[in-house]
Enzyme design. Structure first.
Site, mmCIF file in Angstrom:
data_model
loop_
_atom_site.group_PDB
_atom_site.id
_atom_site.type_symbol
_atom_site.label_atom_id
_atom_site.label_comp_id
_atom_site.label_asym_id
_atom_site.label_seq_id
_atom_site.Cartn_x
_atom_site.Cartn_y
_atom_site.Cartn_z
ATOM 1 N N ASN A 1 -5.564 5.270 -6.795
ATOM 2 C CA ASN A 1 -5.399 6.955 -6.826
ATOM 3 C C ASN A 1 -4.817 8.554 -7.667
ATOM 4 O O ASN A 1 -3.950 9.345 -6.885
ATOM 5 C CB ASN A 1 -5.824 7.680 -5.470
ATOM 6 C CG ASN A 1 -5.197 7.742 -4.365
ATOM 7 O OD1 ASN A 1 -3.627 7.111 -4.855
ATOM 8 N ND2 ASN A 1 -5.316 8.537 -3.636
ATOM 9 N N ASP B 1 0.987 2.844 3.889
ATOM 10 C CA ASP B 1 0.021 3.362 2.793
ATOM 11 C C ASP B 1 1.311 4.872 2.994
ATOM 12 O O ASP B 1 0.381 6.403 3.460
ATOM 13 C CB ASP B 1 -1.126 3.984 4.640
ATOM 14 C CG ASP B 1 -2.092 5.067 3.182
ATOM 15 O OD1 ASP B 1 -2.363 5.681 2.382
ATOM 16 O OD2 ASP B 1 -3.062 5.098 4.112
ATOM 17 N N HIS C 1 0.742 -1.196 0.078
ATOM 18 C CA HIS C 1 0.130 -0.428 -0.153
ATOM 19 C C HIS C 1 0.610 1.235 -0.004
ATOM 20 O O HIS C 1 1.030 1.831 1.023
ATOM 21 C CB HIS C 1 -0.609 -0.105 1.271
ATOM 22 C CG HIS C 1 -2.019 1.069 1.021
ATOM 23 N ND1 HIS C 1 -2.894 1.061 1.582
ATOM 24 C CD2 HIS C 1 -1.689 2.580 1.267
ATOM 25 C CE1 HIS C 1 -3.702 1.913 1.843
ATOM 26 N NE2 HIS C 1 -2.973 2.635 1.424
ATOM 27 N N LEU D 1 2.374 6.801 -5.230
ATOM 28 C CA LEU D 1 3.021 7.304 -5.806
ATOM 29 C C LEU D 1 3.378 8.065 -6.420
ATOM 30 O O LEU D 1 4.235 8.583 -7.235
ATOM 31 C CB LEU D 1 3.733 5.671 -6.527
ATOM 32 C CG LEU D 1 4.341 4.611 -5.521
ATOM 33 C CD1 LEU D 1 5.260 3.325 -6.808
ATOM 34 C CD2 LEU D 1 6.024 4.702 -4.754
ATOM 35 N N ARG D 2 1.654 8.276 -6.956
ATOM 36 C CA ARG D 2 0.981 10.012 -7.110
ATOM 37 C C ARG D 2 1.999 9.519 -8.728
ATOM 38 O O ARG D 2 1.021 11.014 -8.921
ATOM 39 C CB ARG D 2 2.095 10.952 -6.782
ATOM 40 C CG ARG D 2 1.989 10.851 -5.423
ATOM 41 C CD ARG D 2 0.463 10.919 -5.297
ATOM 42 N NE ARG D 2 0.410 11.352 -2.958
ATOM 43 C CZ ARG D 2 -0.635 10.670 -1.986
ATOM 44 N NH1 ARG D 2 -1.575 10.211 -3.270
ATOM 45 N NH2 ARG D 2 -0.530 11.337 -1.431
ATOM 46 N N HIS E 1 -5.456 0.101 6.142
ATOM 47 C CA HIS E 1 -5.465 0.844 7.260
ATOM 48 C C HIS E 1 -5.593 0.675 8.408
ATOM 49 O O HIS E 1 -6.558 1.927 8.295
ATOM 50 C CB HIS E 1 -5.051 2.294 6.617
ATOM 51 C CG HIS E 1 -5.484 2.796 5.846
ATOM 52 N ND1 HIS E 1 -7.166 2.221 5.894
ATOM 53 C CD2 HIS E 1 -5.155 3.520 4.660
ATOM 54 C CE1 HIS E 1 -7.470 3.330 4.817
ATOM 55 N NE2 HIS E 1 -6.809 4.030 3.928
ATOM 56 N N ASP F 1 -9.082 2.954 -2.730
ATOM 57 C CA ASP F 1 -8.502 4.189 -2.194
ATOM 58 C C ASP F 1 -8.659 5.171 -1.861
ATOM 59 O O ASP F 1 -7.572 5.741 -2.390
ATOM 60 C CB ASP F 1 -6.876 3.309 -1.490
ATOM 61 C CG ASP F 1 -6.466 3.551 -0.424
ATOM 62 O OD1 ASP F 1 -6.876 3.181 1.003
ATOM 63 O OD2 ASP F 1 -5.563 4.404 -0.372
ATOM 64 N N HIS G 1 2.779 14.148 0.021
ATOM 65 C CA HIS G 1 2.271 15.722 -0.250
ATOM 66 C C HIS G 1 3.152 16.336 -0.167
ATOM 67 O O HIS G 1 4.343 16.598 0.517
ATOM 68 C CB HIS G 1 0.684 15.833 0.931
ATOM 69 C CG HIS G 1 0.264 15.082 1.050
ATOM 70 N ND1 HIS G 1 -0.836 15.192 -0.437
ATOM 71 C CD2 HIS G 1 -0.414 14.160 2.245
ATOM 72 C CE1 HIS G 1 -1.802 14.209 -0.277
ATOM 73 N NE2 HIS G 1 -1.585 13.541 0.519
ATOM 74 N N HIS H 1 -10.539 0.544 1.608
ATOM 75 C CA HIS H 1 -10.395 1.981 2.121
ATOM 76 C C HIS H 1 -12.224 2.041 3.231
ATOM 77 O O HIS H 1 -13.073 2.464 3.101
ATOM 78 C CB HIS H 1 -10.307 3.156 1.765
ATOM 79 C CG HIS H 1 -10.171 4.639 2.281
ATOM 80 N ND1 HIS H 1 -9.306 5.168 2.406
ATOM 81 C CD2 HIS H 1 -10.675 4.714 3.354
ATOM 82 C CE1 HIS H 1 -9.032 5.914 2.969
ATOM 83 N NE2 HIS H 1 -10.240 6.158 3.607
HETATM 84 C C1 NCD Z 1 -4.086 9.095 1.236
HETATM 85 C C2 NCD Z 1 -3.780 9.638 0.106
HETATM 86 O O1 NCD Z 1 -2.888 10.443 -0.136
HETATM 87 O O2 NCD Z 1 -3.493 9.014 -1.364
HETATM 88 N N1 NCD Z 1 -4.096 9.472 1.981
HETATM 89 C C3 NCD Z 1 -4.218 9.305 3.170
HETATM 90 O O3 NCD Z 1 -4.616 10.186 4.290
HETATM 91 N N2 NCD Z 1 -4.100 7.523 3.814
HETATM 92 C C4 NCD Z 1 -5.635 8.501 0.496
HETATM 93 C C5 NCD Z 1 -6.138 7.569 1.804
HETATM 94 O O4 NCD Z 1 -5.567 6.509 1.805
HETATM 95 O O5 NCD Z 1 -6.797 8.179 1.925
#
Ligand code: NCD
Length: 459
Positions: A105, A328, A71, A74-75, A242, A162, A332, A189
């Site tokens: 996502n 997870d 999990h 990698l954006r 998670h 997720d 950011h 999720h």
């Molecule tokens: C995750 C994300 O930033 O993609 N954020 C998080 O707080 N875990 C997505 C998610 O699992 O909600």
């Protein structure tokens, strides 16, 4: 994916080899050549090695199969300003992870074969094995199932929306039914935001004190209960992403006792941090926050909860109710965290602090070291199946994916040292004990920490 290739042989000498898959725990020498584990023995004399072989003294260190993370965000594509597959893989290498699974996502979301192919091609040369998770629903919109068969043929190892749950119980039922036949889990999720439309942190005394809207634990537990019922109905492969609350752990324990096929993961932060960290005092509820009256770096889905929830997650991991650790990893960019708590993005950058965080539970005596390694290797490999088990064992003749770490080395988290573009962690400046010394993928050293490996030598 890393291609196996010729490389100078490496002898890891005298480390504590912990290999749950093979039931091995003891001091051994381990020889790596041609990308594979060649031999494990009590004594492999350095003189017997070919010229140019590298000897890495591993006394005091642990040698384990490379960690597997099912999990990670990698954006790429779409959010390359937060992370790329290359920087995420470099962070994985620093964290001891040799296989990471990319959540879908992204933008566009990974809901068709073309995007899977794109991610796979971008991952071809990075320093970790990257596997792809496909969406459950088209565009993760929760209205219509994605073409799961197309995604499976393209190589996905699981399905997940997720970042959002699969809200529609009918769709979830259908997805679980297909998962049974496709042999690939649905990772949900579990968080019903209808119960907390504006929630930004766990509902409790800290949210009240900070005046922030709370997310009750039942937002997670209600959906966990629903999904367990659907798994029982369909016989599908449910994986719960998670998990963070004591109630959720209890539900999974009951479900497993009743023989329902369900697997579950917990994240390192939910095994150590509580909602009190939101106050800005690194967990000390008596320490006032800095200029902002809270620490936005603690904002994460699902939220950090109470000591009792942390203890239940740790206990669930120790007794096998929880099958594995997953990071997870949610990187950011700075501006999405340097703002109000309400405006801040959810997510923590985890790959590079995971081991140090997890080792707290080992040093506290709550989880044994072999169990923790099992939950980072055969545990996640077993959740996915999909041939990952060859990377979760130190078996001669298999690819040399392994992690060398000092379980006792104390170090202070410094986000400026991160390989990840995401420097968003509430652990910045915190001292952890347990540090990765080297990571190898297919026999290639993809990360090494000179401060811990200064005794390395050439035979
Ligand atoms: C995750 C994300 O930033 O993609 N954020 C998080 O707080 N875990 C997505 C998610 O699992 O909600």
């Amino acid at each position: 994916m890393i291609a196996d290739y010729q490389n100078a042989p490496i002898l890891l000498a005298g480390g504590r080899v912990i290999d749950p898959a093979n039931g091995r725990d003891g001091v051994f020498d381990l020889l790596i050549a041609n990308g594979e584990i060649k031999a494990i023995d009590r004594n492999i004399p350095a003189e017997t090695l070919a010229d140019g072989a590298r000897v890495i003294p591993a006394d005091g260190m642990v040698v384990s199969p490379g960690f597997i993370d099912i999990h990670a965000h990698l954006r790429e594509p779409g959010y390359e300003y937060k992370e790329t597959i290359a920087t995420g893989a470099a962070a994985a290498a620093r964290g001891g992870f040799t296989t990471i699974c990319a959540m879908p996502n992204t933008d566009p979301a990974i809901d068709n074969a073309a995007v899977v192919d794109y991610v796979t091609s971008r991952a071809a040369t990075v320093p970790a094995r990257v596997r792809v998770i496909g969406c459950v629903t088209k565009q993760r919109a929760g209205r219509e199932l994605a073409d799961m068969e197309e995604l499976l043929t393209a190589g996905v190892v699981a399905f997940s929306d997720d970042g959002d749950p699969v809200y529609d119980a009918g769709l979830m039922r259908l997805a679980l039914t297909y998962s049974r036949d496709l042999g690939v889990p649905i990772s949900n999720h579990c968080e019903d935001h209808e119960l907390c439309p504006c929630g930004v942190m766990a509902e409790g005394w800290v949210s009240s004190r900070l005046g922030l809207a709370g997310i009750p634990a039942v937002a997670e537990e209600a959906m966990v209960a629903r999904d367990i019922s659907l798994a029982e109905l369909t016989g599908g492969r449910l994986h719960l992403a998670h998990l963070s609350s004591a109630g959720s752990v209890a539900l999974v324990r009951q479900a497993k006792e009743r023989g329902i096929a369900v697997t579950a993961e917990v994240c390192p932060h939910h095994l150590l941090l509580t909602d009190a960290w939101a106050l800005g005092g690194k967990g000390d509820p008596n320490v006032a926050a800095g200029p902002m009256a809270y620490d936005t770096y603690t904002k994460v889905y699902p939220p950090l909860r109470t000591d009792a929830d942390v203890a239940a997650c740790v206990a669930g991991l120790a007794d096998g109710t929880i099958d594995c650790v997953a990071t997870d990893h949610a990187p950011h960019e700075l501006v999405s965290k340097e703002c109000t708590y309400h405006d801040a993005a959810f997510g923590i950058s985890v790959l590079e602090t995971a081991l140090g965080t997890l080792m707290s539970a080992v040093h506290n005596g709550n989880v044994s070291l072999p169990t923790m390694i099992e939950r980072l290797t055969t545990g996640p490999a077993g959740v996915l199946g999909n041939g990952l088990s060859q990377y979760a064992a130190l078996t001669p003749g298999t690819p040399a994916d392994l992690t060398l770490f000092d379980p006792n080395a104390a170090w202070t988290v410094d986000v400026n040292q991160f390989a990840s573009m995401g420097r968003n962690t509430p652990l910045n400046g915190v001292e952890l004990r347990g540090r990765v010394a080297a990571t190898m993928v297919a026999g290639r050293v993809v990360f090494e920490e000179p401060a811990l490996l200064n005794k390395g030598d050439v035979a």
